[in-house]
Design a protein around this motif. Structure first.
Motif, PDB file in Angstrom:
ATOM      1  N   TYR A  65       0.862  -1.179   0.000  1.00  0.00           N
ATOM      2  CA  TYR A  65       0.000   0.000   0.000  1.00  0.00           C
ATOM      3  C   TYR A  65       0.899   1.230   0.000  1.00  0.00           C
ATOM      4  CZ  TYR A  65      -3.825   3.099   1.362  1.00  0.00           C
ATOM      5  OH  TYR A  65      -4.770   4.091   1.397  1.00  0.00           O
ATOM      6  N   THR A  66       1.006   1.867  -1.166  1.00  0.00           N
ATOM      7  CA  THR A  66       1.884   3.017  -1.340  1.00  0.00           C
ATOM      8  C   THR A  66       1.079   4.174  -1.921  1.00  0.00           C
ATOM      9  OG1 THR A  66       3.617   1.424  -1.903  1.00  0.00           O
ATOM     10  CG2 THR A  66       4.122   3.742  -2.259  1.00  0.00           C
ATOM     11  N   PRO A  67       0.426   4.974  -1.049  1.00  0.00           N
ATOM     12  CA  PRO A  67      -0.349   6.108  -1.569  1.00  0.00           C
ATOM     13  C   PRO A  67       0.557   7.110  -2.267  1.00  0.00           C
ATOM     14  CG  PRO A  67      -0.847   5.685   0.745  1.00  0.00           C
ATOM     15  CD  PRO A  67       0.328   4.853   0.388  1.00  0.00           C
ATOM     16  N   PRO A  68       0.170   7.736  -3.321  1.00  0.00           N
ATOM     17  CA  PRO A  68      -1.061   7.536  -4.088  1.00  0.00           C
ATOM     18  C   PRO A  68      -0.827   6.736  -5.359  1.00  0.00           C
ATOM     19  CG  PRO A  68      -0.133   9.635  -4.689  1.00  0.00           C
ATOM     20  CD  PRO A  68       0.826   8.985  -3.717  1.00  0.00           C
ATOM     21  N   THR A  69       0.115   5.792  -5.347  1.00  0.00           N
ATOM     22  CA  THR A  69       0.469   5.147  -6.614  1.00  0.00           C
ATOM     23  C   THR A  69       0.215   3.651  -6.713  1.00  0.00           C
ATOM     24  OG1 THR A  69       2.748   4.832  -5.857  1.00  0.00           O
ATOM     25  CG2 THR A  69       2.283   6.835  -7.118  1.00  0.00           C
ATOM     26  N   GLU A  70       0.120   2.925  -5.599  1.00  0.00           N
ATOM     27  CA  GLU A  70       0.082   1.467  -5.756  1.00  0.00           C
ATOM     28  C   GLU A  70      -0.621   0.756  -4.609  1.00  0.00           C
ATOM     29  OE1 GLU A  70       3.313  -1.733  -7.289  1.00  0.00           O
ATOM     30  OE2 GLU A  70       3.970  -0.386  -5.713  1.00  0.00           O
ATOM     31  N   MET A  71      -1.369  -0.293  -4.981  1.00  0.00           N
ATOM     32  CA  MET A  71      -1.940  -1.242  -4.035  1.00  0.00           C
ATOM     33  C   MET A  71      -1.762  -2.638  -4.624  1.00  0.00           C
ATOM     34  SD  MET A  71      -5.513   0.287  -2.586  1.00  0.00           S
ATOM     35  CE  MET A  71      -6.058   1.202  -4.013  1.00  0.00           C
ATOM     36  N   PHE A  72      -1.457  -3.598  -3.762  1.00  0.00           N
ATOM     37  CA  PHE A  72      -1.258  -4.971  -4.215  1.00  0.00           C
ATOM     38  C   PHE A  72      -1.954  -5.899  -3.222  1.00  0.00           C
ATOM     39  CE2 PHE A  72       1.089  -8.948  -4.675  1.00  0.00           C
ATOM     40  CZ  PHE A  72       1.179  -9.068  -6.051  1.00  0.00           C
ATOM     41  N   PHE A  73      -2.862  -6.732  -3.732  1.00  0.00           N
ATOM     42  CA  PHE A  73      -3.619  -7.663  -2.905  1.00  0.00           C
ATOM     43  C   PHE A  73      -3.256  -9.094  -3.278  1.00  0.00           C
ATOM     44  CE2 PHE A  73      -6.135  -3.861  -3.400  1.00  0.00           C
ATOM     45  CZ  PHE A  73      -6.648  -3.626  -2.136  1.00  0.00           C
ATOM     46  N   GLU A  74      -3.300  -9.981  -2.281  1.00  0.00           N
ATOM     47  CA  GLU A  74      -3.084 -11.401  -2.536  1.00  0.00           C
ATOM     48  C   GLU A  74      -4.215 -12.158  -1.855  1.00  0.00           C
ATOM     49  OE1 GLU A  74       0.913 -13.472  -2.711  1.00  0.00           O
ATOM     50  OE2 GLU A  74       0.141 -14.150  -0.767  1.00  0.00           O
ATOM     51  N   SER A  75      -4.758 -13.139  -2.583  1.00  0.00           N
ATOM     52  CA  SER A  75      -5.871 -13.932  -2.086  1.00  0.00           C
ATOM     53  C   SER A  75      -5.527 -15.410  -2.190  1.00  0.00           C
ATOM     54  CB  SER A  75      -7.126 -13.623  -2.895  1.00  0.00           C
ATOM     55  OG  SER A  75      -8.162 -14.501  -2.545  1.00  0.00           O
ATOM     56  N   LYS A  76      -5.903 -16.167  -1.155  1.00  0.00           N
ATOM     57  CA  LYS A  76      -5.673 -17.608  -1.153  1.00  0.00           C
ATOM     58  C   LYS A  76      -6.989 -18.310  -0.921  1.00  0.00           C
ATOM     59  CE  LYS A  76      -1.104 -16.906   0.673  1.00  0.00           C
ATOM     60  NZ  LYS A  76      -0.319 -16.710   1.853  1.00  0.00           N
ATOM     61  N   SER A  77      -7.284 -19.287  -1.815  1.00  0.00           N
ATOM     62  CA  SER A  77      -8.509 -20.065  -1.650  1.00  0.00           C
ATOM     63  C   SER A  77      -8.485 -21.295  -2.537  1.00  0.00           C
ATOM     64  CB  SER A  77      -9.734 -19.226  -2.018  1.00  0.00           C
ATOM     65  OG  SER A  77      -9.771 -18.984  -3.391  1.00  0.00           O
ATOM     66  N   ASP A  78      -9.031 -22.390  -2.033  1.00  0.00           N
ATOM     67  CA  ASP A  78      -9.276 -23.599  -2.820  1.00  0.00           C
ATOM     68  C   ASP A  78      -8.170 -23.943  -3.810  1.00  0.00           C
ATOM     69  OD1 ASP A  78     -11.716 -23.939  -1.523  1.00  0.00           O
ATOM     70  OD2 ASP A  78     -12.794 -22.768  -3.017  1.00  0.00           O
ATOM     71  N   GLY A  79      -6.927 -23.939  -3.382  1.00  0.00           N
ATOM     72  CA  GLY A  79      -5.839 -24.325  -4.265  1.00  0.00           C
ATOM     73  C   GLY A  79      -5.409 -23.266  -5.252  1.00  0.00           C
ATOM     74  N   LEU A  80      -5.886 -22.046  -5.078  1.00  0.00           N
ATOM     75  CA  LEU A  80      -5.525 -20.942  -5.973  1.00  0.00           C
ATOM     76  C   LEU A  80      -4.899 -19.800  -5.181  1.00  0.00           C
ATOM     77  CD1 LEU A  80      -8.781 -20.533  -8.089  1.00  0.00           C
ATOM     78  CD2 LEU A  80      -6.624 -21.438  -8.915  1.00  0.00           C
ATOM     79  N   ILE A  81      -3.940 -19.158  -5.794  1.00  0.00           N
ATOM     80  CA  ILE A  81      -3.451 -17.873  -5.301  1.00  0.00           C
ATOM     81  C   ILE A  81      -3.761 -16.866  -6.387  1.00  0.00           C
ATOM     82  CG2 ILE A  81      -1.427 -16.476  -4.738  1.00  0.00           C
ATOM     83  CD1 ILE A  81      -0.169 -18.864  -3.453  1.00  0.00           C
ATOM     84  N   THR A  82      -4.449 -15.803  -6.009  1.00  0.00           N
ATOM     85  CA  THR A  82      -4.735 -14.744  -6.970  1.00  0.00           C
ATOM     86  C   THR A  82      -4.109 -13.453  -6.467  1.00  0.00           C
ATOM     87  OG1 THR A  82      -6.862 -14.247  -5.925  1.00  0.00           O
ATOM     88  CG2 THR A  82      -6.887 -15.769  -7.774  1.00  0.00           C
TER      89      THR A  82
END
Length: 155
Positions: free
Chosen positions: A72-89
């Motif tokens: 989270y770098t205002p005002p230029t960048e956001m990065f999210f990571e999600s883990k579920s059911d054998g997937l990383i998104t």
């Protein structure tokens, strides 16, 4: 599998970033669509490590996921990571100020399978990649127009 899109928005970068980081809007939207969303911990302001747990129905099956704000770098960048059911998104949002009142939003979404069923799921998505890419770009464009509408209503 990776999807990406870029859109220009007629608004200052700080305003666009502020609207993109209003996570309560996304929570309410997901809940309206039938998902259950729960913030983990107390988070008054966006920060790295902020986490949500969500459950929803996809293709007739109940899915659970955990989403974390990794960068989270205002005002230029956001990065999210999600883990579920054998997937990383992952979801990366990058903003670039083109002028004082114009901002380019770059959105990159990537799905990585960890298990055999997840690999089969991603492989089936690859068969429809062109259609999915077009839908992704259309959604990003719609959201960019929505941001412009919200900014014009604020003025």
């Amino acid at each position: 599998m990776k999807f990406s899109s870029k859109e220009d928005v007629q608004a200052p970068i700080a305003t666009v970033f502020g609207l993109l980081s209003d996570f309560e809007v996304y929570e309410r939207s997901a809940i309206r669509r039938g998902a259950e969303v729960q913030r983990v911990g107390e988070h008054d302001v966006p920060r790295v490590g902020q986490t949500w747990e969500a459950s929803f129905t996809l293709r007739g099956k109940e899915r659970r996921t955990q989403v974390e704000l990794v960068q989270y770098t205002p005002p230029t960048e956001m990065f999210f990571e999600s883990k579920s059911d054998g997937l990383i998104t992952t979801l990366e949002l990058e903003l670039v100020a083109l002028s004082t009142n114009r901002t380019r939003i770059s959105v990159t979404f990537e799905i990585k399978p960890l298990t055999l069923p997840a690999r089969l799921f991603v492989q089936s998505m690859k068969l429809a990649k062109t259609n999915l890419s077009n839908r992704f770009k259309q959604r990003v464009a719609e959201y960019a127009r929505d941001i412009e509408d919200r900014v014009s209503r604020m003025a």
